[in-house]
Write an enzyme that holds these catalytic residues in place. Structure first.
Site, PDB file in Angstrom:
ATOM      1  N   ARG A 102      -0.924   4.950   4.748  1.00 48.99           N
ATOM      2  CA  ARG A 102       0.380   4.269   4.686  1.00 48.99           C
ATOM      3  C   ARG A 102       0.326   2.959   3.912  1.00 48.99           C
ATOM      4  O   ARG A 102      -0.680   2.243   3.977  1.00 48.99           O
ATOM      5  CB  ARG A 102       0.871   3.951   6.106  1.00 48.99           C
ATOM      6  CG  ARG A 102       1.327   5.138   6.905  1.00 48.99           C
ATOM      7  CD  ARG A 102       1.275   4.829   8.393  1.00 48.99           C
ATOM      8  NE  ARG A 102      -0.090   4.874   8.904  1.00 48.99           N
ATOM      9  CZ  ARG A 102      -0.531   4.135   9.896  1.00 48.99           C
ATOM     10  NH1 ARG A 102       0.254   3.272  10.497  1.00 48.99           N
ATOM     11  NH2 ARG A 102      -1.784   4.235  10.306  1.00 48.99           N
ATOM     12  N   HIS A 158      -2.580  -1.625   2.510  1.00 47.88           N
ATOM     13  CA  HIS A 158      -2.457  -0.209   2.857  1.00 47.88           C
ATOM     14  C   HIS A 158      -3.658   0.218   3.689  1.00 47.88           C
ATOM     15  O   HIS A 158      -4.729  -0.400   3.646  1.00 47.88           O
ATOM     16  CB  HIS A 158      -2.339   0.660   1.600  1.00 47.88           C
ATOM     17  CG  HIS A 158      -3.610   0.773   0.800  1.00 47.88           C
ATOM     18  ND1 HIS A 158      -4.572   1.727   1.047  1.00 47.88           N
ATOM     19  CD2 HIS A 158      -4.083   0.041  -0.241  1.00 47.88           C
ATOM     20  CE1 HIS A 158      -5.575   1.580   0.203  1.00 47.88           C
ATOM     21  NE2 HIS A 158      -5.312   0.564  -0.589  1.00 47.88           N
ATOM     22  N   CYS A 159      -3.448   1.287   4.481  1.00 53.88           N
ATOM     23  CA  CYS A 159      -4.549   1.893   5.235  1.00 53.88           C
ATOM     24  C   CYS A 159      -4.843   3.245   4.593  1.00 53.88           C
ATOM     25  O   CYS A 159      -4.532   3.461   3.421  1.00 53.88           O
ATOM     26  CB  CYS A 159      -4.174   2.031   6.717  1.00 53.88           C
ATOM     27  SG  CYS A 159      -2.754   3.102   7.017  1.00 53.88           S
ATOM     28  N   ALA A 160      -5.403   4.169   5.352  1.00 52.64           N
ATOM     29  CA  ALA A 160      -5.797   5.455   4.767  1.00 52.64           C
ATOM     30  C   ALA A 160      -4.605   6.314   4.368  1.00 52.64           C
ATOM     31  O   ALA A 160      -4.698   7.144   3.461  1.00 52.64           O
ATOM     32  CB  ALA A 160      -6.672   6.224   5.756  1.00 52.64           C
TER      33      ALA A 160
END
Length: 456
Positions: A29, A25-27
């Site tokens: 999504r 995951h990113c910030a």
């Protein structure tokens, strides 16, 4: 929101644990590599509590939850699909899995993105310092001969002077080579024995006789393409040598031969060819920018968000860095910024007009996110879903892009758009005017175009 329950439902709607190849995951999504995306129930996923949109891009199926929420969902989701904490902290395997699902062009764009994204903070810092120096000089805040000004000038130019070393390190990591050998190659290409062209216009380099070949002793400070090509070749050489050199002497001979062979290739062949290619790209872009003028901004500003859908925009960082090095400014980034904030304007129009509570709850934070330069929630969570707001955003981006080119707004860096770009804009006033034109144009165009409202 019950994060564990949402995570359980996600596994089922994604086609089961076996269908999830890799997850991270990113910030904002979840980023998932899926074996068969035909098994995904996308509509049902978008109806889950907390989900602000879902889309497939760059070899990954991505689910938007927003800052903070995504971390909590992944904490429950990861164990359900067999992703350990150690695997999640090692994104290289996930990136490799995603690349295998991309077409060659998208894979190339992603490779360039992986190389340049880690370098962006250094270039942003240098760009902000350049902006500060420009204001100091314009408004006579500090004497240009003072120690403070001279030292700040050193700080601002350092990142560009050693750019080949930064790129050499990052590119070697992406190409699977020794990162420190990549940095050494960047150091060879910026060696003090070579004339530093940074900031020089009329200086003539000397020529070295190398077994009858004339080698121009001109450095590659501030260049991009020559070191990229050279480190790619270096990676091939290093991997080839490791296959034939015995393990007992690998530590001694492989780095030794890699540096020698790559160094010769860099100064005799690849470097000059890369410089010519970089100059050619810059010249072509300058010709389009100078000839087409606002029409170029109209087209690029309108099409940029569509390019984002393909993932090809990841390759633009290399071109923008080349522009910064060659002409001292980036005229592409302000155009991209207009397209990004226009997405926010279109989403804001949806927020004010929609009667769907979930859409309204997604639209406002998505528009704020777009104004800060992060457009995925706006594009995939709202505008593309209803289609016509996406067209409205393209109209706003076109209008803002045309004005930005007309006013010849440039940036001192790469990577920042929206409100944060004020920090690196060379002309913040005209950038602000373009910002308002793009947002207002997208807002009005979206309201005029309308869209089909969901009944549920």
């Amino acid at each position: 929101m019950n994060h564990r329950e949402v995570a359980k439902q996600l596994v089922s709607l994604l086609g089961g644990k076996e269908n999830v190849v890799s997850a991270t995951h990113c910030a904002t999504r979840l980023r998932l590599v899926i074996s068969d995306e035909g098994q995904i129930n996308k509509e049902a996923i978008e109806e889950l509590d907390g989900v602000k949109g879902a889309f497939s891009s760059s070899g990954q199926f991505q689910i938007i939850f927003g800052t903070g929420t995504v971390n909590k969902v992944f904490a429950d989701f990861g164990p359900l699909v067999g992703v350990s904490e150690e695997e999640e902290k090692a994104p290289a395997s996930h990136s490799d899995a995603a690349k295998r699902k991309m077409n060659p062009f998208a894979r190339f764009a992603r490779t360039l993105s992986n190389i340049f994204v880690p370098i962006i903070p250094a270039i942003v810092a240098a760009g902000m310092l350049m902006g500060l120096l420009g204001m100091m000089n314009t408004y006579n805040w500090v004497d240009p001969e003072s120690g403070l000004f001279v030292m700040l000038d050193m700080f601002s130019s350092a990142a560009f002077i050693i750019l080949p070393i930064l790129i050499g390190y990052s590119a070697a990591r992406e190409f699977g080579a020794n990162t420190y050998l990549g940095a050494v190659i960047g150091g060879i290409m910026t060696h003090p024995a070579l004339l530093n062209p940074w900031g020089l216009s009329n200086a003539e380099p000397s020529t070295l006789d190398f077994f009858g070949f004339g080698v121009e002793m001109l450095g590659y400070q501030g260049t991009v393409i020559p070191v990229l090509l050279t480190v790619y070749v270096m990676a091939k050489i290093e991997k080839g040598l490791r296959k034939v050199i015995p393990n007992v002497v690998d530590l001694l001979l492989t780095p030794f031969l890699t540096v020698i062979l790559t160094g010769f290739f860099a100064l005799l062949v690849i470097g000059p060819l890369g410089r010519a290619l970089g100059n050619g790209i810059t010249t072509a872009l300058d010709a389009i920018y100078g000839t087409a003028g606002p029409i170029a901004g109209l087209i690029f500003g309108g099409l940029y968000s569509t390019i984002v859908l393909t993932g090809v925009h990841h390759s633009f960082h290399a071109i923008e860095a080349e522009l910064l090095a060659q002409i001292g400014g980036n005229y592409l980034l302000p155009i991209w910024a207009m397209a990004n904030v226009a997405q926010g304007g279109a989403t804001l129009a949806v927020f004010f007009k929609t009667k769907n509570k979930k859409t309204k709850g997604i639209a406002l934070p998505a528009s704020v996110s777009a104004f800060l330069g992060i457009t995925e929630p706006a594009i995939f969570g709202v505008n593309l879903k209803y289609r016509r707001p996406f067209i409205g955003a393209a109209i706003g981006g076109s209008l803002g892009g045309a004005y930005i080119v007309f006013a010849q707004v440039m940036a001192n860096g790469i990577g920042l758009t929206g409100i944060p770009m004020f920090a690196i804009a060379k002309d913040p006033i005209n950038y602000g005017i373009g910002f308002l034109i793009a947002v207002t144009g997208a807002f009005v165009a979206t309201l005029l175009l309308g869209w089909k409202e969901e009944t549920k």
